[in-house]
Design a protein around this motif. Structure first.
Motif, PDB file in Angstrom:
ATOM      1  N   HIS A 143     -17.958  18.212 -42.898  1.00 57.89           N
ATOM      2  CA  HIS A 143     -16.892  17.989 -41.925  1.00 57.89           C
ATOM      3  C   HIS A 143     -15.519  18.153 -42.581  1.00 57.89           C
ATOM      4  N   SER A 144     -15.404  17.760 -43.835  1.00 56.17           N
ATOM      5  CA  SER A 144     -14.149  17.960 -44.562  1.00 56.17           C
ATOM      6  C   SER A 144     -13.824  19.444 -44.677  1.00 56.17           C
ATOM      7  N   VAL A 145     -14.849  20.269 -44.895  1.00 56.93           N
ATOM      8  CA  VAL A 145     -14.646  21.725 -44.950  1.00 56.93           C
ATOM      9  C   VAL A 145     -14.148  22.234 -43.604  1.00 56.93           C
ATOM     10  N   GLN A 146     -14.721  21.726 -42.511  1.00 63.80           N
ATOM     11  CA  GLN A 146     -14.287  22.154 -41.177  1.00 63.80           C
ATOM     12  C   GLN A 146     -12.843  21.767 -40.904  1.00 63.80           C
ATOM     13  N   ILE A 147     -12.453  20.573 -41.318  1.00 66.53           N
ATOM     14  CA  ILE A 147     -11.081  20.119 -41.107  1.00 66.53           C
ATOM     15  C   ILE A 147     -10.099  20.995 -41.881  1.00 66.53           C
ATOM     16  N   ALA A 148     -10.481  21.373 -43.106  1.00 68.87           N
ATOM     17  CA  ALA A 148      -9.575  22.135 -43.965  1.00 68.87           C
ATOM     18  C   ALA A 148      -9.519  23.616 -43.619  1.00 68.87           C
ATOM     19  N   SER A 149     -10.420  24.101 -42.777  1.00 66.35           N
ATOM     20  CA  SER A 149     -10.481  25.543 -42.509  1.00 66.35           C
ATOM     21  C   SER A 149     -10.251  25.916 -41.049  1.00 66.35           C
ATOM     22  N   ARG A 150     -10.164  24.926 -40.152  1.00 68.96           N
ATOM     23  CA  ARG A 150     -10.002  25.205 -38.728  1.00 68.96           C
ATOM     24  C   ARG A 150      -8.548  25.041 -38.291  1.00 68.96           C
ATOM     25  N   ASN A 151      -8.181  25.763 -37.229  1.00 67.56           N
ATOM     26  CA  ASN A 151      -6.903  25.517 -36.552  1.00 67.56           C
ATOM     27  C   ASN A 151      -7.046  24.261 -35.706  1.00 67.56           C
ATOM     28  N   ARG A 152      -6.070  23.352 -35.845  1.00 70.77           N
ATOM     29  CA  ARG A 152      -6.096  22.121 -35.034  1.00 70.77           C
ATOM     30  C   ARG A 152      -4.648  21.775 -34.652  1.00 70.77           C
ATOM     31  N   THR A 153      -4.150  22.464 -33.641  1.00 69.92           N
ATOM     32  CA  THR A 153      -2.806  22.191 -33.145  1.00 69.92           C
ATOM     33  C   THR A 153      -2.896  21.664 -31.716  1.00 69.92           C
ATOM     34  N   PHE A 154      -1.961  20.789 -31.356  1.00 73.11           N
ATOM     35  CA  PHE A 154      -2.030  20.099 -30.075  1.00 73.11           C
ATOM     36  C   PHE A 154      -0.679  20.163 -29.367  1.00 73.11           C
ATOM     37  N   ASP A 155      -0.747  20.214 -28.050  1.00 75.95           N
ATOM     38  CA  ASP A 155       0.437  20.273 -27.206  1.00 75.95           C
ATOM     39  C   ASP A 155       0.817  18.842 -26.805  1.00 75.95           C
TER      40      ASP A 155
END
Length: 592
Positions: A324-336
């Motif tokens: 899950h740490s890998v997913q957090i560090a490699s995914r786009n996670r931007t919010f409006d």
């Protein structure tokens, strides 16, 4: 933090309302208490799981809270959210409740985490209804809509909860958030939830300390993926400000706010690895520079978790898994966060740039100078560094300088191909190499004299006398060691040396006869990876080593049972003699 006391003393209101900050000694709760007291409109009840507030007089916010407690504008209450009577006692008589993280979940199992997060929220909701509390604001997280399987680009409040979460903490927080929103407008209670994304700032106990510890251990040299993924980060003071805005909005704009969740960000999306690099550079560490494929790191973490499980090393429920740490560090996670701006009237009061600068200043004790100065919690030299002699070889094999190490690794791979995989014999490969070196040296000498009108200097090929003496000393030491072993074998009494030598020679025969190329290649790759991995997981590997040594001793005892009795007695006498000698040495040392 400057001018806190002045701002508070200047603010005075004849009619103050009472509010409760559950988790008031946590990261978010501490800043929220500070902002509420600065307004001068509240009498704040600070509730947390600790028996006492444990105030630090040297910390400015603790000194401010101590002053507020002395003047009656604040009070501290020990609270166990799992105990409804305890919750009722703290909440009774208040007009608003702010629910932040009530306790550090370190060391808690799944059941305890559920009771603290989910059952705790149920108890707070029921207590608010019973005590006729008007407003409940819950501090959730943007991670409640993230399952790790896809990017989130400008996500808004219409995103649904995932069917399955990659970590337990997000799952439990999503359950708690849903309970808070569902309780809206029941018995006069108005509720809302805030979803800050990646909170950071002074007093942070998760994001910044984790990044720094990874940098100190050498893991922050690597970028997972292409490094282009963006994330939203939220400075802690903005999060506290958003809670106050939400409470005021519940008072005036009930329909548009009550029963809803809102994303809270700094409104400044930034590349995840750029944000991390700014923090590390500010604290004196090197920026991440080596890019690794996401799939490779993901499966490596999967293998690592399997090793942990086989060794009996279990993770607590709150901890993010390595995958899950890998997913957090490699995914786009931007919010409006436009809904929070329109409905809650939230706007960041501290920019991302200023927030990073303030955070770096507050974590100066985590800087590289403090770490290498011996003031940190880590040893200056690792065990792997000690085993490699702590010199140039250690620097290369432990990847102290990535470019230098990669150069050595590349040269080693080329030589491995040249001598073992090219299909030529060893003598032919050596001859070709010497021929190429001769041509290169001749060409270099000719070109330098032709182009620059001077003869090339070859002083770099000179070897210092001390280096030669050290090398010869090592060769002589190895020779003497071999002679000692041969003498022991010639006496025919030391079965330990016999078994060790016989097994070593047998494996050497197998390697030379059949697996020489494979063995050299594996040794080459292993030398550039094993020591580095051992430096990161020293405790786990040492535990595995103890198990293997125990098994080898058992096997040795079983083999020894087949030896002649006279030989066993001889070894028993030798062991007793060594034991008596050791005791005598200890007695002499004690007398001295």
């Amino acid at each position: 933090m400057a001018g806190i006391g002045d701002s508070w003393s200047a603010s005075s209101s004849p009619r103050r309302r009472t509010c409760v900050v559950i988790g008031g000694r946590g990261f978010v709760g501490r800043w929220l208490v500070l902002e509420l007291l600065k307004l001068g409109k509240w009498i704040v009840r600070v509730a947390d799981s600790d028996e006492s507030p444990q105030l630090d007089p040297s910390a400015e916010w603790d000194a401010f809270l101590s002053q507020a407690i002395s003047s009656g504008l604040a009070s501290y209450h020990h609270l166990d959210v799992r105990d409804k009577s305890s919750v009722l006692r703290v909440i009774k008589g208040s007009q608003a409740v702010f629910y932040t993280d009530v306790t550090d979940l370190f060391g808690q199992d799944v059941y305890d985490s559920y009771m603290i997060i989910v059952q705790g929220v149920k108890n707070v909701i029921n207590a608010c209804r019973e005590c006729k509390v008007k407003r409940l604001i819950y501090n959730s997280s943007a991670d409640v809509v993230f399952d790790g399987s896809r990017d989130i680009n400008g996500g808004n409040e219409s995103l649904p909860y995932p069917w399955k979460y990659a970590d337990m903490l997000s799952d439990l927080r999503a359950q708690a958030e849903a309970l808070v929103l569902f309780a809206n407008d029941i018995d006069g209670l108005l509720t809302c939830a805030l979803r800050p994304s990646n909170i950071f700032g002074p007093g942070d106990t998760q994001l910044v300390p984790t990044v720094v510890k990874l940098a100190q251990s050498g893991w922050m040299k690597f970028i997972i993926g292409g490094g282009e993924n963006k994330c939203d980060f939220t400075y802690i003071e903005n999060v506290a400000h958003a809670h106050i805005c939400a409470e005021e909005a519940l008072c005036s704009r009930i329909v548009s706010v009550a029963g809803k969740a809102f994303f809270i960000t700094n409104n400044e999306p930034v590349k995840f690895w750029e944000f991390t690099s700014l923090l590390l550079e500010g604290l004196g560490y090197q920026r991440p520079s080596i890019k690794l494929p996401v799939s490779m790191v993901y499966y490596f973490c999967l293998l690592l978790e399997g090793i942990y499980e086989s060794l009996g090393i279990t993770k607590n429920s709150y901890m993010l898994s390595a995958r899950h740490s890998v997913q957090i560090a490699s995914r786009n996670r931007t919010f409006d966060s436009s809904a929070a701006r329109k409905q809650v009237e939230y706007l960041p009061i501290v920019s991302l740039e200023d927030g990073i600068a303030r955070t770096i200043a507050s974590f100066s004790h985590y800087s590289r100078d403090s770490f290498y100065g011996g003031q940190g919690d880590f040893p200056e030299h690792s065990k792997a560094d000690w085993m490699l002699g702590g010199g140039k070889v250690a620097d290369i094999l432990l990847w102290r300088d990535e470019k230098e190490t990669f150069t050595y690794f590349l040269v080693s791979e080329v030589l491995f191909y040249w001598f073992f995989i090219s299909g030529r014999s060893f003598i032919s490969s050596t001859a070709y190499l010497l021929l190429m070196m001769t041509m290169a040296l001749f060409g270099y000498g000719h070109l330098t004299s032709y182009l620059f009108d001077k003869t090339a200097s070859f002083s770099c090929f000179d070897i210092q006398k001390s280096v030669v003496e050290k090398l010869l000393g090592s060769i002589i030491s190895l020779w003497n060691r071999g002679v000692h072993i041969m003498r022991s074998l010639a006496h025919g009494e030391d079965w330990n040396i016999f078994f060790e030598t016989a097994v070593a020679m047998y494996f050497l025969k197998l390697i030379v006869s059949y697996y020489l190329t494979f063995a050299v290649g594996a040794a080459l790759v292993g030398s550039f990876t094993c020591f580095f991995i051992y430096e990161q997981y020293e405790l786990e590997i040492d535990a595995l080593e103890k198990v293997l040594i125990s098994g080898m001793k058992t096997l040795k005892g079983w083999l020894g049972s087949f030896l002649p009795l006279s030989t066993m007695l001889h070894h028993g006498k030798q062991d007793l003699w060594h034991e008596d000698s050791s005791k005598c040495q200890k007695i002499v040392c004690n007398d001295h």
